[in-house]
Design a protein around this motif. Structure first.
Motif, short mmCIF file in Angstrom:
data_model
loop_
_atom_site.label_atom_id
_atom_site.label_comp_id
_atom_site.label_asym_id
_atom_site.label_seq_id
_atom_site.Cartn_x
_atom_site.Cartn_y
_atom_site.Cartn_z
N THR A 23 0.82 -1.22 0.00
CA THR A 23 0.00 0.00 0.00
C THR A 23 0.85 1.27 0.00
O THR A 23 0.51 2.25 0.66
CB THR A 23 -0.96 0.01 1.22
OG1 THR A 23 -0.19 -0.17 2.41
CG2 THR A 23 -1.98 -1.10 1.11
N GLY A 24 1.94 1.23 -0.70
CA GLY A 24 2.75 2.43 -0.84
C GLY A 24 3.44 2.87 0.43
O GLY A 24 3.80 4.04 0.59
N GLY A 25 3.61 1.95 1.38
CA GLY A 25 4.32 2.29 2.60
C GLY A 25 3.45 2.76 3.74
O GLY A 25 3.93 2.92 4.87
N ARG A 26 2.17 2.99 3.49
CA ARG A 26 1.28 3.45 4.55
C ARG A 26 0.49 2.29 5.13
O ARG A 26 0.15 1.35 4.43
CB ARG A 26 0.31 4.51 4.01
CG ARG A 26 1.00 5.75 3.47
CD ARG A 26 0.01 6.87 3.30
NE ARG A 26 -0.33 7.47 4.59
CZ ARG A 26 -1.53 7.93 4.91
NH1 ARG A 26 -2.53 7.80 4.06
NH2 ARG A 26 -1.75 8.49 6.07
N ARG A 27 0.18 2.39 6.40
CA ARG A 27 -0.66 1.40 7.06
C ARG A 27 -2.09 1.94 7.10
O ARG A 27 -2.37 2.92 7.80
CB ARG A 27 -0.15 1.14 8.47
CG ARG A 27 1.22 0.47 8.51
CD ARG A 27 1.67 0.21 9.95
NE ARG A 27 2.96 -0.47 9.96
CZ ARG A 27 3.11 -1.79 9.90
NH1 ARG A 27 2.03 -2.57 9.84
NH2 ARG A 27 4.30 -2.33 9.91
N VAL A 28 -2.97 1.29 6.36
CA VAL A 28 -4.37 1.72 6.29
C VAL A 28 -5.25 0.59 6.83
O VAL A 28 -5.18 -0.55 6.36
CB VAL A 28 -4.78 2.07 4.85
CG1 VAL A 28 -6.25 2.48 4.79
CG2 VAL A 28 -3.89 3.19 4.30
N GLY A 29 -6.07 0.91 7.82
CA GLY A 29 -6.96 -0.07 8.42
C GLY A 29 -8.37 0.04 7.91
O GLY A 29 -8.85 1.13 7.57
N VAL A 30 -9.07 -1.10 7.86
CA VAL A 30 -10.47 -1.14 7.44
C VAL A 30 -11.25 -1.93 8.49
O VAL A 30 -10.92 -3.08 8.79
CB VAL A 30 -10.63 -1.81 6.07
CG1 VAL A 30 -12.10 -1.79 5.64
CG2 VAL A 30 -9.76 -1.13 5.02
N LEU A 31 -12.28 -1.31 9.04
CA LEU A 31 -13.16 -1.96 10.01
C LEU A 31 -14.51 -2.20 9.35
O LEU A 31 -15.17 -1.25 8.91
CB LEU A 31 -13.33 -1.07 11.24
CG LEU A 31 -14.38 -1.51 12.28
CD1 LEU A 31 -14.07 -2.89 12.82
CD2 LEU A 31 -14.45 -0.48 13.42
N LEU A 32 -14.93 -3.46 9.26
CA LEU A 32 -16.20 -3.82 8.63
C LEU A 32 -17.11 -4.50 9.64
O LEU A 32 -16.68 -5.40 10.37
CB LEU A 32 -15.97 -4.76 7.44
CG LEU A 32 -15.10 -4.23 6.30
CD1 LEU A 32 -14.89 -5.32 5.25
CD2 LEU A 32 -15.74 -2.98 5.68
N SER A 33 -18.38 -4.10 9.65
CA SER A 33 -19.34 -4.68 10.59
C SER A 33 -20.45 -5.42 9.85
O SER A 33 -21.01 -4.92 8.87
CB SER A 33 -19.96 -3.58 11.46
OG SER A 33 -20.99 -4.12 12.28
N HIS A 34 -20.80 -6.60 10.37
CA HIS A 34 -21.95 -7.32 9.85
C HIS A 34 -23.24 -6.67 10.35
O HIS A 34 -23.22 -5.71 11.14
CB HIS A 34 -21.89 -8.80 10.24
CG HIS A 34 -21.94 -9.04 11.72
ND1 HIS A 34 -23.09 -8.97 12.47
CD2 HIS A 34 -20.95 -9.37 12.61
CE1 HIS A 34 -22.83 -9.24 13.73
NE2 HIS A 34 -21.54 -9.48 13.85
N GLY A 35 -24.39 -7.20 9.91
CA GLY A 35 -25.66 -6.59 10.23
C GLY A 35 -26.41 -7.24 11.38
O GLY A 35 -25.92 -8.18 12.03
#
Length: 274
Positions: A23-35
């Motif tokens: 990712t180009g050296g950056r740390r990017v987080g993704v938080l996903l929630s179910h329903g």
């Protein structure tokens, strides 16, 4: 002595650390929630796709989910939000930027995170989120929840034959009332959402009606709002015909959100090209 609850074998959370070399050296987080009444299995393929691109991904199991509807009836909106907020805090500590998202009620919870933490949420991705409904029987929940513990639920609203979200076949009414009661405050808070928003909406949805979309897109303060129609899927679009499109649109969105103050080229991030 209370017997330990049995967790569905597919309900384990997903937790994958970032791979900044992708990712180009950056740390990017993704938080996903179910329903609501769902569990992580309904969105794990989405999370696994993004993890494969190098993003840190967290898909928690919300309290009361993935066990039994009776156990869920003892939990509330604040319990579900509290678990998301806990995982969100951890992602913020470990990453340079965090994007939040979810399916149905999970999308509503993500919007609340974005409203309460506009300085820490870099983007929002929602799939068929619910913050209101036209159903008149919802007004009876304050009374019904004392008369009936549950009612038949709507599960597997999926056009793709054979797909299974592994949700509860019944709707726990105390839990449902807790969710519905939280909606007005959430709608009132939507103007505090400033992060870019990707809104993915099925053209046929037998669970969430058409009231939520204009409320959300017309209330947020985000200057970057994109609506994508999912023409081949029902409510659980993350497991439906349009799942690959959700993966692609999310990757494209993440590639430009958040902005890259270090001046990294666009092609340094997965999902983009010159």
């Amino acid at each position: 002595m209370t017997a330990p609850m049995t967790i569905h074998p597919l309900a384990a959370p997903l937790s994958v650390p970032a791979q900044p070399d992708l990712t180009g050296g950056r740390r990017v987080g993704v938080l996903l929630s179910h329903g609501f009444t769902g569990q992580p299995a309904s969105i794990k393929p989405w999370g696994e796709h993004l993890a494969g691109l190098g993003y840190a991904v967290e898909v928690p199991r919300l309290p009361g989910h993935g066990t039994s509807w009776r156990e869920m009836n003892a939990t509330t909106w604040e319990d579900w939000y509290g678990e998301l907020a806990r995982v969100f805090d951890g992602l913020c500590l470990d990453n340079d930027a965090v994007v939040v998202g979810g399916l149905s009620m999970g999308g509503a919870l993500a919007l609340r995170l974005a409203a309460e933490h506009p300085d820490r949420v870099a983007g929002v991705v929602v799939v068929n989120p619910a913050v209101a409904t036209r159903r008149r029987d919802i007004k009876l929940l304050p009374v019904l929840k004392h008369l009936l513990p549950s009612m038949p639920g709507i599960v597997n609203d999926i056009a793709l034959e054979g797909a299974d979200e592994h949700g509860y076949p019944r709707t726990p009414l105390k839990a449902a009332h807790s969710m519905v009661r939280a909606w007005p405050d959430l709608v009132a808070a939507l103007p505090r959402v400033t992060a870019p928003l990707l809104y993915l909406r099925s053209t046929v949805d037998n669970v969430v009606d058409d009231l939520s979309e204009p409320l959300i897109t017309g209330s947020v303060s985000s200057t970057d709002v994109e609506v994508v129609r999912l023409a081949r899927s029902f409510h659980v679009a993350t497991l439906d015909h349009d799942a690959p499109r959700i993966h692609e649109e999310s990757a494209r969105f993440l590639a430009r959100v958040p902005a890259h103050p270090d001046g990294l080229p666009r092609d340094a991030v997965p999902g983009t090209s010159n």
